[in-house]
Each structure stands twice: as C-alpha cells, then as structure tokens.
Write an enzyme that holds these catalytic residues in place. Structure first.
Site, PDB file in Angstrom:
ATOM      1  N   SER A  16     -11.470  36.565 -50.215  1.00 14.14           N
ATOM      2  CA  SER A  16     -10.176  35.877 -50.189  1.00 14.14           C
ATOM      3  C   SER A  16      -9.156  36.856 -49.706  1.00 14.14           C
ATOM      4  CB  SER A  16      -9.784  35.263 -51.537  1.00 14.14           C
ATOM      5  OG  SER A  16      -9.701  36.618 -52.542  1.00 14.14           O
ATOM      6  N   TYR A 157     -16.710  52.883 -62.549  1.00 14.48           N
ATOM      7  CA  TYR A 157     -16.612  52.075 -61.140  1.00 14.48           C
ATOM      8  C   TYR A 157     -17.699  52.635 -60.239  1.00 14.48           C
ATOM      9  CZ  TYR A 157     -15.194  50.543 -56.347  1.00 14.48           C
ATOM     10  OH  TYR A 157     -15.173  50.037 -55.166  1.00 14.48           O
TER      11      TYR A 157
END
Length: 249
Positions: A16, A157
């Site tokens: 997106s 992460y």
C-alpha cells in the site's frame, strides 16, 4: 521459461505504501498482472493501484492478515478466481519495533515474529507450488541490513530479518532444482514512513554515518527487486543483497 515478464503475475505483500508500493509500480511499468496486498490501509492500496494502472499494469487489490493462514488461503483463492497465479512473490509486509529486549513482552515478540517471519513462511509455502509446477518462479524477500548486522534496541526486528535470511538461503536450495530462485534484498536506511519516528537531528547524524551521504529511495530498492525477478537473473540464488550506500559492509 518462454513467457515475457510482461505476461507474468506478481504478488507484492504490504504494497500500500513505501517500498512495497514502489515495487508494485516498477512491475507495472512492463504491464504485469499485479496483486497489491494490504492489511488495513485500504485508501493507500487503492492509490497505489491507480498509479499502477496508469503505468500499464493489470491490478487487483486484496486485504489479508498474513499472520493467519486461513486469511492467506482466502487471498490465494481470490487471486485464483481472477486468474492471478503469481510467478513472482515479493514478501515485503513487515512491522518494525524499537525498544530494549528487557522491556519486550511475549505478546509483542509473538506478534512481530508472526507477521515478519511466519507470514513470509506461509506465503512462500502456499504460492510456491504453482512456480514448481511450471518450473519457473521468483521469491524475493525484503529483509534488512539489521538481519545481518544486528542493532541495539532493534533485537526483535533484527531477529525476524535474520530468520528471513536463513529461510531465504535454505529454501533457495530446496527449490533450485525446480527452476525457482529465492533471494533477499536487505536495505540499509530507506526514506519511508518508517523514518517518521526520527527527528531531524537524528536523521542528519544517520546520514553523516552513511558513506553515500543520504538515505536510499524506495525506487532504488524496487529496481533491485525487479532485476532479481528477470528470467535472466536465474543463476542468482540464495543471496542476501544489501543496498546500503556503503554503510554496513
């Protein structure tokens, strides 16, 4: 594989905005079928879709939580119904996390791992059979320089991206006899919304630490992904390629 790239289909997860949107637009430039995946950013996904259509791509958008296998199966079914069988899978969807390991909860650890790593596993497992059956395919995982080097306050992460790198190398060996390549792109700092949490002084200090003197642009990452998807890139396999401006070598 005798088909031109323009006749192929690509699924870009997390497309997106940011790097994912840039990747989708790059493939649209050659008129490919593109599935733009998103989770909640409906308007941004439609904006990316409109841009891809203007560039010549054939586009569908689809929402799914990649942490949920059932939703990914439904995503695949919707794509099949529209004739979108991915020859190329770009596992880009991910969430970042900044904080000390000592402060992490089990819930946060599991949630980030579920999207960044398990989501990549689920998508690869569900979409690779088509590639194997036609003896051609490309799986390109969007990793991070932290997956190779590690980073203070980004242990979670970095761990997801390190796992992605190991998955990339291992799956590449499994699929190579079937004509399917698996590679990872591990960018350094890219000028996207992920940088929104840094103030100007922090950004300036970071830029000064990078030999190139600047952050990467999403289009630069997209160009590398596009190159790895080309039929003539078939001998590049199991590689972790890090475009980072000479920052981490």
């Amino acid at each position: 594989m005798n088909r031109a790239l323009s006749e192929m289909t690509v699924l870009v997860t997390g497309a997106s905005r940011g790097i994912g949107a840039a990747i989708a637009k790059r493939f649209a430039m050659v008129g490919m079928n593109i599935c733009i995946h998103y989770l909640q950013a409906h308007e941004e996904a439609n904006e990316t879709a409109r841009a891809c259509i203007k560039l010549g791509g054939q586009v569908m958008t689809a929402s799914a939580d990649l942490r949920d296998r059932t939703q990914v199966i439904r995503l695949k079914e919707r794509m099949d119904m529209q004739g979108f069988k991915p020859d190329i899978l770009v596992n880009n969807a991910a969430v970042s996390h900044y904080g000390m390991l000592s402060d992490l909860t089990d819930e946060v650890w599991d949630d980030v791992m579920a999207l960044n790593l398990r989501g990549t596993f689920i998508c690869s497992q569900l979409f690779m059979p088509h590639m194997i059956s036609q003896r051609f395919g490309r799986i390109i995982n969007i990793s991070s320089v932290w997956g190779e080097k590690g980073a203070s306050c980004e242990a979670l992460y970095a761990a997801t991206k390190g796992g992605m790198n190991a998955l990339t190398k291992s799956l590449a060996k499994e699929l190579a006899p079937s004509g399917v390549t698996v590679n990872a792109v591990a960018p350094g700092v890219v000028d996207t919304e992920m940088m929104a949490g840094f103030d100007q002084a922090e950004k300036q200090a970071l830029q000064e630490d990078i030999p190139a003197g600047r952050f990467a642009q999403p289009d630069e990452i997209a160009s590398l992904v596009y190159f790895l998807a080309l039929p003539e890139s078939g001998y590049i396999n199991g590689q972790i390629i890090s475009p980072n401006g000479g920052w981490q070598t």
